[in-house]
Design a protein around this motif. Structure first.
Motif, PDB file in Angstrom:
ATOM      1  N   ARG A   1     -30.007   7.978   9.788  1.00 46.58           N
ATOM      2  CA  ARG A   1     -30.607   6.730  10.262  1.00 46.58           C
ATOM      3  C   ARG A   1     -31.457   6.070   9.176  1.00 46.58           C
ATOM      4  NH1 ARG A   1     -34.891   4.523  13.258  1.00 46.58           N
ATOM      5  NH2 ARG A   1     -36.226   6.304  12.777  1.00 46.58           N
ATOM      6  N   PHE A   2     -31.305   4.758   9.026  1.00 45.61           N
ATOM      7  CA  PHE A   2     -32.089   3.963   8.087  1.00 45.61           C
ATOM      8  C   PHE A   2     -33.515   3.805   8.610  1.00 45.61           C
ATOM      9  CE2 PHE A   2     -33.789  -0.099   6.650  1.00 45.61           C
ATOM     10  CZ  PHE A   2     -33.495  -0.120   5.301  1.00 45.61           C
ATOM     11  N   THR A   3     -34.499   4.010   7.717  1.00 47.34           N
ATOM     12  CA  THR A   3     -35.907   3.824   8.072  1.00 47.34           C
ATOM     13  C   THR A   3     -36.618   3.081   6.950  1.00 47.34           C
ATOM     14  OG1 THR A   3     -36.724   5.850   7.016  1.00 47.34           O
ATOM     15  CG2 THR A   3     -35.905   6.053   9.301  1.00 47.34           C
ATOM     16  N   ALA A   4     -37.901   2.836   7.147  1.00 49.64           N
ATOM     17  CA  ALA A   4     -38.700   2.175   6.114  1.00 49.64           C
ATOM     18  C   ALA A   4     -38.763   2.992   4.832  1.00 49.64           C
ATOM     19  CB  ALA A   4     -40.114   1.903   6.634  1.00 49.64           C
ATOM     20  N   ALA A   5     -38.564   4.297   4.929  1.00 47.35           N
ATOM     21  CA  ALA A   5     -38.522   5.122   3.716  1.00 47.35           C
ATOM     22  C   ALA A   5     -37.402   4.669   2.794  1.00 47.35           C
ATOM     23  CB  ALA A   5     -38.332   6.593   4.079  1.00 47.35           C
ATOM     24  N   ASP A   6     -36.306   4.214   3.369  1.00 47.18           N
ATOM     25  CA  ASP A   6     -35.182   3.757   2.562  1.00 47.18           C
ATOM     26  C   ASP A   6     -35.466   2.411   1.906  1.00 47.18           C
ATOM     27  OD1 ASP A   6     -33.153   5.914   3.121  1.00 47.18           O
ATOM     28  OD2 ASP A   6     -33.616   5.270   5.165  1.00 47.18           O
ATOM     29  N   VAL A   7     -36.318   1.603   2.524  1.00 49.05           N
ATOM     30  CA  VAL A   7     -36.709   0.356   1.870  1.00 49.05           C
ATOM     31  C   VAL A   7     -37.504   0.666   0.604  1.00 49.05           C
ATOM     32  CG1 VAL A   7     -38.044  -1.770   2.065  1.00 49.05           C
ATOM     33  CG2 VAL A   7     -36.717  -0.959   4.020  1.00 49.05           C
ATOM     34  N   TYR A   8     -38.498   1.528   0.740  1.00 55.33           N
ATOM     35  CA  TYR A   8     -39.366   1.794  -0.409  1.00 55.33           C
ATOM     36  C   TYR A   8     -38.670   2.630  -1.483  1.00 55.33           C
ATOM     37  CZ  TYR A   8     -43.224   3.007  -3.362  1.00 55.33           C
ATOM     38  OH  TYR A   8     -44.014   3.165  -4.478  1.00 55.33           O
ATOM     39  N   VAL A   9     -38.131   3.772  -1.095  1.00 62.52           N
ATOM     40  CA  VAL A   9     -37.461   4.628  -2.070  1.00 62.52           C
ATOM     41  C   VAL A   9     -36.186   3.956  -2.566  1.00 62.52           C
ATOM     42  CG1 VAL A   9     -36.495   6.905  -2.514  1.00 62.52           C
ATOM     43  CG2 VAL A   9     -38.422   6.662  -0.941  1.00 62.52           C
ATOM     44  N   GLY A  10     -35.464   3.332  -1.663  1.00 59.59           N
ATOM     45  CA  GLY A  10     -34.223   2.659  -2.035  1.00 59.59           C
ATOM     46  C   GLY A  10     -34.447   1.531  -3.021  1.00 59.59           C
ATOM     47  N   SER A  11     -35.557   0.829  -2.892  1.00 56.30           N
ATOM     48  CA  SER A  11     -35.866  -0.234  -3.846  1.00 56.30           C
ATOM     49  C   SER A  11     -36.029   0.334  -5.251  1.00 56.30           C
ATOM     50  CB  SER A  11     -37.141  -0.962  -3.424  1.00 56.30           C
ATOM     51  OG  SER A  11     -36.938  -1.701  -2.246  1.00 56.30           O
ATOM     52  N   GLN A  12     -36.668   1.488  -5.352  1.00 59.98           N
ATOM     53  CA  GLN A  12     -36.844   2.090  -6.666  1.00 59.98           C
ATOM     54  C   GLN A  12     -35.504   2.531  -7.254  1.00 59.98           C
ATOM     55  OE1 GLN A  12     -40.082   4.497  -7.675  1.00 59.98           O
ATOM     56  NE2 GLN A  12     -41.379   3.878  -5.997  1.00 59.98           N
ATOM     57  N   VAL A  13     -34.632   3.090  -6.424  1.00 62.64           N
ATOM     58  CA  VAL A  13     -33.317   3.495  -6.904  1.00 62.64           C
ATOM     59  C   VAL A  13     -32.507   2.265  -7.311  1.00 62.64           C
ATOM     60  CG1 VAL A  13     -31.132   4.588  -6.260  1.00 62.64           C
ATOM     61  CG2 VAL A  13     -33.309   5.626  -5.563  1.00 62.64           C
ATOM     62  N   ASP A  14     -32.507   1.264  -6.471  1.00 57.70           N
ATOM     63  CA  ASP A  14     -31.761   0.035  -6.729  1.00 57.70           C
ATOM     64  C   ASP A  14     -32.226  -0.626  -8.024  1.00 57.70           C
ATOM     65  OD1 ASP A  14     -30.145  -2.274  -6.281  1.00 57.70           O
ATOM     66  OD2 ASP A  14     -31.819  -3.267  -5.285  1.00 57.70           O
ATOM     67  N   TRP A  15     -33.529  -0.794  -8.148  1.00 61.24           N
ATOM     68  CA  TRP A  15     -34.112  -1.410  -9.339  1.00 61.24           C
ATOM     69  C   TRP A  15     -33.821  -0.558 -10.572  1.00 61.24           C
ATOM     70  CZ3 TRP A  15     -37.005  -5.993  -9.598  1.00 61.24           C
ATOM     71  CH2 TRP A  15     -37.661  -6.239 -10.802  1.00 61.24           C
ATOM     72  N   GLY A  16     -33.993   0.749 -10.441  1.00 64.51           N
ATOM     73  CA  GLY A  16     -33.794   1.640 -11.571  1.00 64.51           C
ATOM     74  C   GLY A  16     -32.366   1.632 -12.081  1.00 64.51           C
ATOM     75  N   LEU A  17     -31.396   1.599 -11.179  1.00 69.57           N
ATOM     76  CA  LEU A  17     -30.000   1.531 -11.597  1.00 69.57           C
ATOM     77  C   LEU A  17     -29.699   0.199 -12.280  1.00 69.57           C
ATOM     78  CD1 LEU A  17     -28.227   3.098  -8.483  1.00 69.57           C
ATOM     79  CD2 LEU A  17     -28.463   4.134 -10.748  1.00 69.57           C
ATOM     80  N   THR A  18     -30.289  -0.862 -11.777  1.00 75.09           N
ATOM     81  CA  THR A  18     -30.044  -2.190 -12.339  1.00 75.09           C
ATOM     82  C   THR A  18     -30.565  -2.295 -13.763  1.00 75.09           C
ATOM     83  OG1 THR A  18     -30.132  -3.203 -10.143  1.00 75.09           O
ATOM     84  CG2 THR A  18     -30.466  -4.661 -12.033  1.00 75.09           C
ATOM     85  N   PHE A  19     -31.731  -1.723 -14.013  1.00 77.27           N
ATOM     86  CA  PHE A  19     -32.378  -1.886 -15.316  1.00 77.27           C
ATOM     87  C   PHE A  19     -32.310  -0.630 -16.190  1.00 77.27           C
ATOM     88  CE2 PHE A  19     -34.191  -5.181 -12.640  1.00 77.27           C
ATOM     89  CZ  PHE A  19     -34.054  -6.287 -13.462  1.00 77.27           C
ATOM     90  N   GLY A  20     -31.595   0.383 -15.720  1.00 77.51           N
ATOM     91  CA  GLY A  20     -31.376   1.565 -16.546  1.00 77.51           C
ATOM     92  C   GLY A  20     -32.536   2.524 -16.618  1.00 77.51           C
TER      93      GLY A  20
END
Length: 211
Positions: free
Chosen positions: A149-168
């Motif tokens: 299940r998607f939760t607010a944890a995925d917003v915060y942690v997921g943002s870091q993963v998403d951003w990190g993959l985008t910018f290396g």
């Protein structure tokens, strides 16, 4: 419900905008420019650190992305983004792991320095490779941090993963790549990114061509 959202589109405010879109809560955006406005006396009454994002909800100020995400999840009960009883351990564990070790490991690496082996205990996150391996383990074999299940944890942690993959700043690994792809497909993510991208483009146009 009065909820003011102080942000700049080229900031971690993108995390909170995504969370707001997931929450469904109505809000008024207040764009704060870098420089004198963000560091000025007026905005420092909202956040003495002189940085965005911040929210003011019915007169109460909340700063720091992780805190804002947790707060909004509790306020938006109908969105069901807060943890269920059996999800609380993973929810809090990984939010604060991202706010602490992941943030520190990525930031120090991006700034060009890492703890020496005899400094790793004092640094708290050990080293970058260890931190990435632990994060990878948290995401392996599950759709979201709390399981299915998607939760607010995925917003915060997921943002870091998403951003990190985008910018290396975070390595491309199957667990990270599939997780980020799953998050990027969410309608609220797409709405949030579209709004911030429109603001960035408007800012660039207002600045004119750069010599």
């Amino acid at each position: 419900m009065a909820l003011d959202f102080y942000t700049n589109p080229m900031s971690r405010g993108q995390i909170v905008r995504w969370m707001l879109e997931e929450s469904g809560l109505p809000y008024e955006e207040k764009i704060v420019a870098y420089g004198p406005e963000m560091k000025g006396e007026n905005y420092r009454q909202i956040n003495p650190m002189g940085k965005v994002p911040a929210i003011v909800h019915e007169g109460r100020i909340v700063t720091e992305c992780a805190a804002i995400c947790v707060y909004l999840a509790e306020m938006a009960q109908e969105a069901d983004l807060a943890p269920h009883p059996d999800e609380r351990a993973d929810y809090y564990r990984w939010i604060f792991f991202a706010a602490g070790p992941v943030e520190a490991a990525v930031t120090t690496r991006a700034m060009g320095f890492s703890p020496q082996p005899d400094q790793e205990v004092m640094a708290g996150f050990g080293n970058y490779d260890l931190t990435m391996s632990v994060l990878e383990g948290a995401l392996s074999g599950r759709d979201y941090l709390c399981g299915a299940r998607f939760t607010a944890a995925d917003v915060y942690v997921g943002s870091q993963v998403d951003w990190g993959l985008t910018f290396g700043t975070i390595p491309s690994r199957p667990a990270f790549d599939t997780y980020a792809a799953r998050l990027r497909d969410r309608p609220a993510y797409k709405r949030a990114k579209a709004r911030d991208q429109a603001l960035i483009e408007a800012q660039n146009q207002a600045q004119g061509p750069q010599n």
